[in-house]
Structures are given as C-alpha cells and as structure tokens.
Design a protein around this motif. Structure first.
Motif, PDB file in Angstrom:
ATOM      1  N   ARG A  90       0.841  -1.195   0.000  1.00 57.05           N
ATOM      2  CA  ARG A  90       0.000   0.000   0.000  1.00 57.05           C
ATOM      3  C   ARG A  90       0.876   1.244   0.000  1.00 57.05           C
ATOM      4  N   LEU A  91       0.569   2.158  -0.903  1.00 55.50           N
ATOM      5  CA  LEU A  91       1.265   3.430  -0.956  1.00 55.50           C
ATOM      6  C   LEU A  91       0.943   4.201   0.324  1.00 55.50           C
ATOM      7  N   CYS A  92       1.992   4.643   1.046  1.00 54.84           N
ATOM      8  CA  CYS A  92       1.745   5.320   2.324  1.00 54.84           C
ATOM      9  C   CYS A  92       2.438   6.677   2.410  1.00 54.84           C
ATOM     10  N   GLY A  93       3.093   7.110   1.354  1.00 54.36           N
ATOM     11  CA  GLY A  93       3.722   8.416   1.383  1.00 54.36           C
ATOM     12  C   GLY A  93       4.757   8.562   0.289  1.00 54.36           C
ATOM     13  N   CYS A  94       5.461   9.695   0.332  1.00 61.30           N
ATOM     14  CA  CYS A  94       6.508   9.947  -0.652  1.00 61.30           C
ATOM     15  C   CYS A  94       7.484  10.988  -0.128  1.00 61.30           C
ATOM     16  N   LYS A  95       8.600  11.077  -0.817  1.00 66.28           N
ATOM     17  CA  LYS A  95       9.611  12.099  -0.550  1.00 66.28           C
ATOM     18  C   LYS A  95      10.008  12.657  -1.900  1.00 66.28           C
ATOM     19  N   SER A  96      10.201  13.970  -1.979  1.00 62.88           N
ATOM     20  CA  SER A  96      10.609  14.554  -3.246  1.00 62.88           C
ATOM     21  C   SER A  96      11.513  15.752  -3.020  1.00 62.88           C
ATOM     22  N   TRP A  97      12.320  16.030  -4.032  1.00 67.24           N
ATOM     23  CA  TRP A  97      13.148  17.220  -4.032  1.00 67.24           C
ATOM     24  C   TRP A  97      13.551  17.528  -5.465  1.00 67.24           C
ATOM     25  N   TRP A  98      13.956  18.766  -5.673  1.00 68.69           N
ATOM     26  CA  TRP A  98      14.372  19.235  -6.994  1.00 68.69           C
ATOM     27  C   TRP A  98      15.846  19.589  -6.970  1.00 68.69           C
ATOM     28  N   GLU A  99      16.509  19.294  -8.057  1.00 70.54           N
ATOM     29  CA  GLU A  99      17.852  19.793  -8.322  1.00 70.54           C
ATOM     30  C   GLU A  99      17.791  20.422  -9.700  1.00 70.54           C
ATOM     31  N   GLN A 100      17.831  21.756  -9.717  1.00 75.49           N
ATOM     32  CA  GLN A 100      17.574  22.548 -10.922  1.00 75.49           C
ATOM     33  C   GLN A 100      16.217  22.145 -11.500  1.00 75.49           C
ATOM     34  N   ASP A 101      16.201  21.622 -12.730  1.00 73.18           N
ATOM     35  CA  ASP A 101      14.926  21.246 -13.356  1.00 73.18           C
ATOM     36  C   ASP A 101      14.687  19.745 -13.320  1.00 73.18           C
ATOM     37  N   PHE A 102      15.344  19.049 -12.388  1.00 74.03           N
ATOM     38  CA  PHE A 102      15.233  17.597 -12.277  1.00 74.03           C
ATOM     39  C   PHE A 102      14.580  17.252 -10.950  1.00 74.03           C
ATOM     40  N   CYS A 103      13.550  16.408 -10.986  1.00 72.84           N
ATOM     41  CA  CYS A 103      12.803  16.043  -9.782  1.00 72.84           C
ATOM     42  C   CYS A 103      13.130  14.605  -9.371  1.00 72.84           C
ATOM     43  N   TYR A 104      13.356  14.407  -8.088  1.00 75.11           N
ATOM     44  CA  TYR A 104      13.571  13.081  -7.519  1.00 75.11           C
ATOM     45  C   TYR A 104      12.338  12.715  -6.694  1.00 75.11           C
ATOM     46  N   LEU A 105      11.779  11.540  -6.943  1.00 76.86           N
ATOM     47  CA  LEU A 105      10.587  11.079  -6.236  1.00 76.86           C
ATOM     48  C   LEU A 105      10.838   9.696  -5.658  1.00 76.86           C
ATOM     49  N   VAL A 106      10.561   9.536  -4.370  1.00 75.96           N
ATOM     50  CA  VAL A 106      10.654   8.238  -3.708  1.00 75.96           C
ATOM     51  C   VAL A 106       9.245   7.908  -3.213  1.00 75.96           C
ATOM     52  N   PHE A 107       8.673   6.829  -3.711  1.00 73.59           N
ATOM     53  CA  PHE A 107       7.339   6.398  -3.291  1.00 73.59           C
ATOM     54  C   PHE A 107       7.487   5.406  -2.147  1.00 73.59           C
ATOM     55  N   PHE A 108       6.765   5.638  -1.057  1.00 72.72           N
ATOM     56  CA  PHE A 108       6.840   4.790   0.134  1.00 72.72           C
ATOM     57  C   PHE A 108       5.663   3.812   0.144  1.00 72.72           C
ATOM     58  N   TYR A 109       5.989   2.549   0.352  1.00 74.60           N
ATOM     59  CA  TYR A 109       4.984   1.490   0.450  1.00 74.60           C
ATOM     60  C   TYR A 109       5.156   0.768   1.777  1.00 74.60           C
ATOM     61  N   ARG A 110       4.096   0.117   2.215  1.00 76.25           N
ATOM     62  CA  ARG A 110       4.175  -0.729   3.404  1.00 76.25           C
ATOM     63  C   ARG A 110       3.312  -1.955   3.202  1.00 76.25           C
ATOM     64  N   THR A 111       3.709  -3.028   3.892  1.00 78.96           N
ATOM     65  CA  THR A 111       2.939  -4.268   3.830  1.00 78.96           C
ATOM     66  C   THR A 111       3.297  -5.135   5.030  1.00 78.96           C
ATOM     67  N   ASP A 112       2.413  -6.065   5.331  1.00 75.53           N
ATOM     68  CA  ASP A 112       2.723  -7.103   6.310  1.00 75.53           C
ATOM     69  C   ASP A 112       2.450  -8.481   5.696  1.00 75.53           C
ATOM     70  N   CYS A 113       2.400  -8.511   4.364  1.00 76.74           N
ATOM     71  CA  CYS A 113       2.162  -9.758   3.626  1.00 76.74           C
ATOM     72  C   CYS A 113       3.394 -10.106   2.800  1.00 76.74           C
TER      73      CYS A 113
END
Length: 152
Positions: A67-90
């Motif tokens: 399940r998607l539970c969050g994200c982290k993002s930041w920019w360096e000039q015109d480039f975007c970094y995205l980290v999608f956070f998931y969690r599970t117990d299965c």
C-alpha cells in the motif's frame, strides 16, 4: 513547467505481523546505512510492480498487498527526484541474509532509530509510521544556505 525530467524510486516497509519487527537493510553500496529495501522504477514498469520486484531482488521475499503510504521529493535545478513509500505485512519466501545491496535483518522500530541510519532515513521513517504525514519535501533555502524539510 508542466513536464520535467524525474528519477522514480521506491522503498517498502515490511512488518512481520508475528513479531511486529520491521525488515531493514544495512546498505553497503550507494546511500550507506540502515534503511528499507527498495530501488528504481524501470521504464514501462508500474510503481507497484517496481517495489515488488526490488524487494524480491534485494531480500528474496515476495511481497503482496503493498500500500502506498507516502513519498519524498526534491528538486535539483529542473530535475525532480521522487521516492514512493509502500508498506505491507504480507510476504512469503526465504529471507536472504545478504544481497549485493547489503545485509537484511528484522528489528524493532525503537532499535532501528538507534542504528546508523542512511542519510535522512529517520525523517522518512516518520512518514512511513504516521497516518498524519504523507509527504516529505526537501527545499533549498538560499537565504540560510540550508535544506529545509517540509512535511505534509
């Protein structure tokens, strides 16, 4: 700007329902320190398929019901970094003690917080664990010459 170049990545918090412990990895390649398993999204791959694949490659476990539970993002000039956070117990399969990424092991959250964490992972752990926070955004403040951490 409606379009940008971006790097898409993911991390997965896996909880063992029998013990309440979380699976962590003491990373030895890039981004050294303790963190959750994860990696890059490949071209043409869905975000969810990418996290399932990355967890399997790094831990030997097959996760489901992620399940998607969050994200982290930041920019360096015109480039975007995205980290999608998931969690599970299965999950199923045999845990690899180590992969080329690092050593895998189970630990309680309070133990994890006392470990040598990968840079910024403590703040990311807050997003994974909170129902009130779903995003960490890093913003450079030119006045103070510091990175600001904003939570939403």
């Amino acid at each position: 700007m409606r379009q940008c170049r971006a790097e898409l990545t993911n991390m997965c918090m896996i909880e063992d329902p029998a013990t309440g412990k979380l699976l962590v990895q003491d990373r030895k390649l890039s981004w050294k320190g303790v963190a959750f398993p994860g990696g890059h999204v490949e071209p043409g791959e869905s975000m969810t398929a990418a996290v399932v694949r990355e967890v399997f490659e790094e831990t030997g476990l097959t996760v489901s019901n992620v399940r998607l539970c969050g994200c982290k993002s930041w920019w360096e000039q015109d480039f975007c970094y995205l980290v999608f956070f998931y969690r599970t117990d299965c999950f199923s399969g045999e845990l690899l003690n180590e992969s080329e990424e690092g050593r895998n092991f189970w630990a309680a959250e309070e133990e994890i917080r006392r470990m040598k964490l990968a840079p910024g992972f403590g703040r990311m752990l807050d997003v994974f664990q909170s129902d009130a926070i779903n995003e960490e955004f890093l913003r450079w403040d030119p006045e103070t010459n510091e990175t600001l951490h904003e939570f939403y």
